[in-house]
Design a protein around this motif. Structure first.
Motif, PDB file in Angstrom:
ATOM      1  N   SER A 294     -10.929 -26.746  -6.651  1.00  0.00           N
ATOM      2  CA  SER A 294     -12.276 -27.343  -6.670  1.00  0.00           C
ATOM      3  C   SER A 294     -12.968 -27.268  -5.312  1.00  0.00           C
ATOM      4  CB  SER A 294     -12.183 -28.797  -7.120  1.00  0.00           C
ATOM      5  OG  SER A 294     -11.368 -29.553  -6.223  1.00  0.00           O
ATOM      6  N   GLU A 295     -12.194 -27.078  -4.228  1.00  0.00           N
ATOM      7  CA  GLU A 295     -12.804 -27.052  -2.888  1.00  0.00           C
ATOM      8  C   GLU A 295     -13.599 -25.783  -2.627  1.00  0.00           C
ATOM      9  OE1 GLU A 295      -9.416 -29.912  -2.682  1.00  0.00           O
ATOM     10  OE2 GLU A 295      -9.675 -27.883  -3.466  1.00  0.00           O
ATOM     11  N   TYR A 296     -13.395 -24.749  -3.453  1.00  0.00           N
ATOM     12  CA  TYR A 296     -14.009 -23.448  -3.176  1.00  0.00           C
ATOM     13  C   TYR A 296     -15.088 -23.118  -4.197  1.00  0.00           C
ATOM     14  CZ  TYR A 296      -9.958 -23.068  -0.153  1.00  0.00           C
ATOM     15  OH  TYR A 296      -9.010 -23.309   0.801  1.00  0.00           O
ATOM     16  N   TYR A 371      -8.327 -33.065   7.723  1.00  0.00           N
ATOM     17  CA  TYR A 371      -8.136 -32.298   6.488  1.00  0.00           C
ATOM     18  C   TYR A 371      -9.471 -31.773   5.968  1.00  0.00           C
ATOM     19  CZ  TYR A 371      -6.952 -31.136   1.671  1.00  0.00           C
ATOM     20  OH  TYR A 371      -6.793 -30.481   0.472  1.00  0.00           O
ATOM     21  N   GLU A 372     -10.477 -32.630   5.930  1.00  0.00           N
ATOM     22  CA  GLU A 372     -11.769 -32.185   5.405  1.00  0.00           C
ATOM     23  C   GLU A 372     -12.453 -31.196   6.340  1.00  0.00           C
ATOM     24  OE1 GLU A 372     -13.797 -35.647   3.057  1.00  0.00           O
ATOM     25  OE2 GLU A 372     -12.048 -36.434   4.121  1.00  0.00           O
ATOM     26  N   ARG A 373     -12.222 -31.322   7.654  1.00  0.00           N
ATOM     27  CA  ARG A 373     -12.726 -30.296   8.577  1.00  0.00           C
ATOM     28  C   ARG A 373     -12.045 -28.959   8.287  1.00  0.00           C
ATOM     29  NH1 ARG A 373     -12.429 -34.652  12.224  1.00  0.00           N
ATOM     30  NH2 ARG A 373     -10.412 -33.954  13.048  1.00  0.00           N
ATOM     31  N   HIS A 374     -10.746 -29.027   8.019  1.00  0.00           N
ATOM     32  CA  HIS A 374     -10.005 -27.805   7.690  1.00  0.00           C
ATOM     33  C   HIS A 374     -10.520 -27.197   6.382  1.00  0.00           C
ATOM     34  CE1 HIS A 374      -6.725 -25.025   6.953  1.00  0.00           C
ATOM     35  NE2 HIS A 374      -6.501 -25.611   5.791  1.00  0.00           N
ATOM     36  N   VAL A 375     -10.794 -28.022   5.383  1.00  0.00           N
ATOM     37  CA  VAL A 375     -11.304 -27.510   4.103  1.00  0.00           C
ATOM     38  C   VAL A 375     -12.640 -26.809   4.304  1.00  0.00           C
ATOM     39  CG1 VAL A 375     -12.229 -28.204   1.852  1.00  0.00           C
ATOM     40  CG2 VAL A 375     -10.053 -29.152   2.656  1.00  0.00           C
ATOM     41  N   ARG A 376     -13.511 -27.401   5.107  1.00  0.00           N
ATOM     42  CA  ARG A 376     -14.808 -26.754   5.359  1.00  0.00           C
ATOM     43  C   ARG A 376     -14.622 -25.416   6.071  1.00  0.00           C
ATOM     44  NH1 ARG A 376     -16.273 -32.245   6.334  1.00  0.00           N
ATOM     45  NH2 ARG A 376     -15.948 -32.029   8.586  1.00  0.00           N
ATOM     46  N   ARG A 377     -13.677 -25.370   7.004  1.00  0.00           N
ATOM     47  CA  ARG A 377     -13.388 -24.109   7.702  1.00  0.00           C
ATOM     48  C   ARG A 377     -12.841 -23.068   6.730  1.00  0.00           C
ATOM     49  NH1 ARG A 377      -8.435 -22.554   9.830  1.00  0.00           N
ATOM     50  NH2 ARG A 377      -8.523 -20.800  11.301  1.00  0.00           N
ATOM     51  N   MET A 378     -11.923 -23.494   5.867  1.00  0.00           N
ATOM     52  CA  MET A 378     -11.352 -22.571   4.888  1.00  0.00           C
ATOM     53  C   MET A 378     -12.405 -22.061   3.915  1.00  0.00           C
ATOM     54  SD  MET A 378      -8.142 -22.045   5.432  1.00  0.00           S
ATOM     55  CE  MET A 378      -7.543 -21.488   3.857  1.00  0.00           C
ATOM     56  N   ASN A 382     -13.017 -18.096   3.539  1.00  0.00           N
ATOM     57  CA  ASN A 382     -12.780 -17.449   2.258  1.00  0.00           C
ATOM     58  C   ASN A 382     -14.071 -16.951   1.621  1.00  0.00           C
ATOM     59  OD1 ASN A 382      -9.900 -17.474   1.959  1.00  0.00           O
ATOM     60  ND2 ASN A 382     -10.042 -19.701   1.820  1.00  0.00           N
ATOM     61  N   ALA A 383     -15.182 -17.586   1.944  1.00  0.00           N
ATOM     62  CA  ALA A 383     -16.469 -17.043   1.496  1.00  0.00           C
ATOM     63  C   ALA A 383     -16.717 -15.687   2.142  1.00  0.00           C
ATOM     64  CB  ALA A 383     -17.600 -18.012   1.837  1.00  0.00           C
ATOM     65  N   GLU A 384     -16.339 -15.553   3.423  1.00  0.00           N
ATOM     66  CA  GLU A 384     -16.490 -14.267   4.114  1.00  0.00           C
ATOM     67  C   GLU A 384     -15.546 -13.228   3.513  1.00  0.00           C
ATOM     68  OE1 GLU A 384     -16.161 -12.382   8.650  1.00  0.00           O
ATOM     69  OE2 GLU A 384     -15.650 -14.484   8.267  1.00  0.00           O
ATOM     70  N   ARG A 385     -14.309 -13.611   3.259  1.00  0.00           N
ATOM     71  CA  ARG A 385     -13.354 -12.687   2.641  1.00  0.00           C
ATOM     72  C   ARG A 385     -13.860 -12.228   1.271  1.00  0.00           C
ATOM     73  NH1 ARG A 385      -8.997 -16.679   4.636  1.00  0.00           N
ATOM     74  NH2 ARG A 385      -7.945 -15.560   6.324  1.00  0.00           N
ATOM     75  N   ARG A 386     -14.350 -13.189   0.508  1.00  0.00           N
ATOM     76  CA  ARG A 386     -14.858 -12.878  -0.828  1.00  0.00           C
ATOM     77  C   ARG A 386     -15.997 -11.876  -0.753  1.00  0.00           C
ATOM     78  NH1 ARG A 386     -19.398 -15.330  -2.472  1.00  0.00           N
ATOM     79  NH2 ARG A 386     -20.003 -15.273  -4.677  1.00  0.00           N
ATOM     80  N   ALA A 387     -16.927 -12.095   0.175  1.00  0.00           N
ATOM     81  CA  ALA A 387     -18.081 -11.199   0.303  1.00  0.00           C
ATOM     82  C   ALA A 387     -17.634  -9.786   0.664  1.00  0.00           C
ATOM     83  CB  ALA A 387     -19.043 -11.737   1.357  1.00  0.00           C
ATOM     84  N   VAL A 388     -16.699  -9.661   1.590  1.00  0.00           N
ATOM     85  CA  VAL A 388     -16.213  -8.342   1.997  1.00  0.00           C
ATOM     86  C   VAL A 388     -15.477  -7.669   0.845  1.00  0.00           C
ATOM     87  CG1 VAL A 388     -14.556  -7.154   3.503  1.00  0.00           C
ATOM     88  CG2 VAL A 388     -16.118  -8.869   4.451  1.00  0.00           C
ATOM     89  N   PHE A 389     -14.653  -8.417   0.142  1.00  0.00           N
ATOM     90  CA  PHE A 389     -13.899  -7.836  -0.971  1.00  0.00           C
ATOM     91  C   PHE A 389     -14.841  -7.343  -2.066  1.00  0.00           C
ATOM     92  CE2 PHE A 389     -11.965  -8.467  -5.181  1.00  0.00           C
ATOM     93  CZ  PHE A 389     -10.946  -7.523  -5.091  1.00  0.00           C
ATOM     94  N   LEU A 390     -15.802  -8.181  -2.459  1.00  0.00           N
ATOM     95  CA  LEU A 390     -16.724  -7.796  -3.526  1.00  0.00           C
ATOM     96  C   LEU A 390     -17.560  -6.582  -3.123  1.00  0.00           C
ATOM     97  CD1 LEU A 390     -17.973 -11.285  -4.795  1.00  0.00           C
ATOM     98  CD2 LEU A 390     -16.235  -9.807  -5.822  1.00  0.00           C
ATOM     99  N   ALA A 391     -18.037  -6.574  -1.881  1.00  0.00           N
ATOM    100  CA  ALA A 391     -18.839  -5.442  -1.418  1.00  0.00           C
ATOM    101  C   ALA A 391     -18.011  -4.162  -1.378  1.00  0.00           C
ATOM    102  CB  ALA A 391     -19.412  -5.740  -0.032  1.00  0.00           C
ATOM    103  N   SER A 392     -16.762  -4.276  -0.925  1.00  0.00           N
ATOM    104  CA  SER A 392     -15.889  -3.101  -0.842  1.00  0.00           C
ATOM    105  C   SER A 392     -15.573  -2.562  -2.227  1.00  0.00           C
ATOM    106  CB  SER A 392     -14.598  -3.455  -0.102  1.00  0.00           C
ATOM    107  OG  SER A 392     -14.854  -3.878   1.223  1.00  0.00           O
ATOM    108  N   MET A 393     -15.263  -3.438  -3.162  1.00  0.00           N
ATOM    109  CA  MET A 393     -14.939  -2.994  -4.525  1.00  0.00           C
ATOM    110  C   MET A 393     -16.153  -2.361  -5.196  1.00  0.00           C
ATOM    111  SD  MET A 393     -11.704  -3.535  -5.338  1.00  0.00           S
ATOM    112  CE  MET A 393     -11.649  -3.635  -7.131  1.00  0.00           C
ATOM    113  N   THR A 394     -17.303  -2.994  -5.032  1.00  0.00           N
ATOM    114  CA  THR A 394     -18.516  -2.480  -5.670  1.00  0.00           C
ATOM    115  C   THR A 394     -18.898  -1.125  -5.099  1.00  0.00           C
ATOM    116  OG1 THR A 394     -19.295  -4.737  -6.067  1.00  0.00           O
ATOM    117  CG2 THR A 394     -20.928  -2.974  -6.171  1.00  0.00           C
TER     118      THR A 394
END
Length: 502
Positions: A294-296, A371-378, A382-394
């Motif tokens: 749910s955090e993501y 913990y919540e600072r860590h969640v915001r960092r994560m 992971n939003a950056e990782r997701r963007a790179v992965f989706l762009a690379s696959m597409t």
């Protein structure tokens, strides 16, 4: 042949110690050059005299298996030959049949991932990048837990440490809007134990259990193990299809992932949530809500948990496996009041309680805001990782693929339009031969389709550079698989578009 003085009261004990040490030397428990336990410590451990142990050592020394030096522990000189020791013959003893539970568990599909060598580009879902773990804050939190004054060290509350439950009570209110009593929260060893407790408390052999189709495999495993009959309800772009729920009857529980269906990623609309809860009331069935990531959330607002409209019929399961690490084995369950006592007693029987120091460290991490600072960092990473992965696959695959479940979580599903379902496992094997891990989706369906191959891609365990390179290498393997020539040093695409198989 070993000779012992007959009539000595120490003969039997000496023989047993001799045989035991020789077996361990032969088996490699003690390798050549390894020190053996001191005769004094071994005598204390076994409850015999030191002279008895020394006699066994002397026999091993005389046969060349052990050597001794003044002022040092005896150490292994030779691996020995176990043929001198006659093991007991147990072949004639009839084996006791396994329990029905164990028999059902043994019949489940094996874990195809366990024991495999690590891959350079592994898109396995559920793994977290080691460098993302908050080592400094966690070390500080552990120190806080260890230094906390205790009058004694003993067994703790099976429901979990009070400090962690208080911290979680505040956290779920801030992050998910859940207001609950402290007594409703039970700390568990990851969400898997929460599911196991649900099965033990609520499901009898022969009961029907509703699960999503496709579904998280370990849910079906735990329900099969207790003897449940699985009722698979199909899922689409909006999660579980509530119009396909079974007629009411002997339904014990329903397992759902309404905020981000696993693995397809659908979000259950409000009208369908209401329909699910009305069905659960008429069926007198509890609903297990697994809110596993749910955090993501990236492109949509946070979805209210089903628990808020559950009218006391929802069991809420949360975990820190996707934010901290699955190695910690820390999760929690929020229960309707009538189930609390039963869950606590079954938890007590299962393992007494979850490790106290880790619980209190997590409590300290939440209490300080780390913990919540860590969640915001994560979430940002992971939003950056997701963007790179989706762009690379597409960019690499263009129209050859369809990607679903992109708005939340740490994984997506990629459907390959040019690979049939019958070839799904074979392409995964080809990718593995190129040091790439991709994971077929067919095993999560009750009746997989042969129409096209699909794979679950996790992206949280790699850097953005690794993700881009992994996709490029996967594309090269793909082109070879569908029969296209791959130019040296190139991706095989022309003008940014790959050709489909004919």
């Amino acid at each position: 042949m070993v000779q012992y003085r007959q009539g000595s009261r120490r003969t039997g004990a000496t023989r047993r110690i001799y045989h035991s040490l020789l077996k361990q030397i032969e088996a490699g428990v003690y390798g050549v050059g390894d020190a053996l336990p001191s005769s004094r410590s071994l005598a204390e451990e076994l409850g015999v005299s030191r002279t008895t142990v020394t006699a066994a050592f002397d026999q091993l020394v005389s046969e060349g298996y052990v050597r001794v030096q003044q002022g040092r522990k005896a150490c292994v000189a030779s691996a020995g030959r176990l043929s001198q020791v006659d093991p007991p013959d147990c072949s004639a003893i009839p084996a006791r049949p396994l329990s029905a539970y164990a028999t059902r568990a043994m019949a489940l599909p094996p874990n195809s991932i366990a024991g495999r060598l690590p891959l350079k580009f592994d898109f396995r879902y559920g793994d977290i990048a080691a460098e993302d773990f908050p080592k400094g804050p966690w070390r500080k939190a552990l120190n806080t837990a260890f230094l906390r004054h205790r009058d004694r060290l003993g067994y703790d509350d099976p429901a979990g440490s009070r400090s962690l439950r208080e911290a979680l009570q505040g956290y779920v209110w801030r992050s998910r809007g859940i207001s609950c009593d402290l007594g409703q929260i039970i700390v568990v060893n990851g969400s898997q134990q929460a599911l196991d407790l649900c099965a033990r408390v609520l499901v009898n052999p022969g009961d029907r259990v509703v699960v999503e189709d496709p579904c998280y495999a370990m849910v079906k495993n735990v329900m099969h193990a207790v003897g449940a009959n699985i009722v698979a309800v199909p899922c689409g772009a909006q999660g579980i299809d509530t119009t396909k729920l079974p007629e009411v009857g002997d339904i014990a529980v329903a397992y759902v992932t309404p905020s981000h269906q696993f693995p397809l990623g659908g979000v259950l609309p409000a009208a369908h949530r209401q329909a699910l809860m009305e069905w659960s009331m008429s069926a007198s069935a509890y609903v297990i809500e697994d809110d596993y990531d749910s955090e993501y959330r990236y492109d949509v607002s946070p979805i209210p948990p089903l628990y808020l409209s559950g009218q006391g019929r929802v069991i809420y399961v949360g975990t820190v496996s996707k934010t901290l690490s699955p190695t910690l084995r820390l999760g929690y369950v929020i229960l309707p009041h009538p189930l609390v006592e039963a869950f606590i007693e079954c938890k007590r029987i299962a393992d007494r309680h979850t490790s106290t120091f880790e619980q209190e460290a997590l409590a300290a991490l939440i209490e300080t805001g780390a913990y919540e600072r860590h969640v915001r960092r994560m979430r940002r990473l992971n939003a950056e990782r997701r963007a790179v992965f989706l762009a690379s696959m597409t960019s690499a695959f263009v129209d050859d693929i369809e990607i679903v479940g992109t708005t939340a979580g740490l994984h997506v599903v990629v459907w390959f339009n040019t690979i049939s379902g019958r070839q799904e496992a074979r392409f995964a094997d080809i990718a593995r031969s190129h040091d790439i891990g991709i994971y077929p989706i067919a095993r999560l369906f009750s009746s997989p389709s042969d129409e096209r191959a699909g794979y679950i891609f996790g992206y949280a365990s790699m850097s953005v550079d690794q993700l881009a390179k992994g996709v490029e290498k996967l594309h090269r393997a793909y082109l070879g698989f569908i029969g296209e020539e791959v130019p040296p040093g190139g991706s095989g695409s022309q003008n940014g578009k790959s050709s489909s198989a004919t």
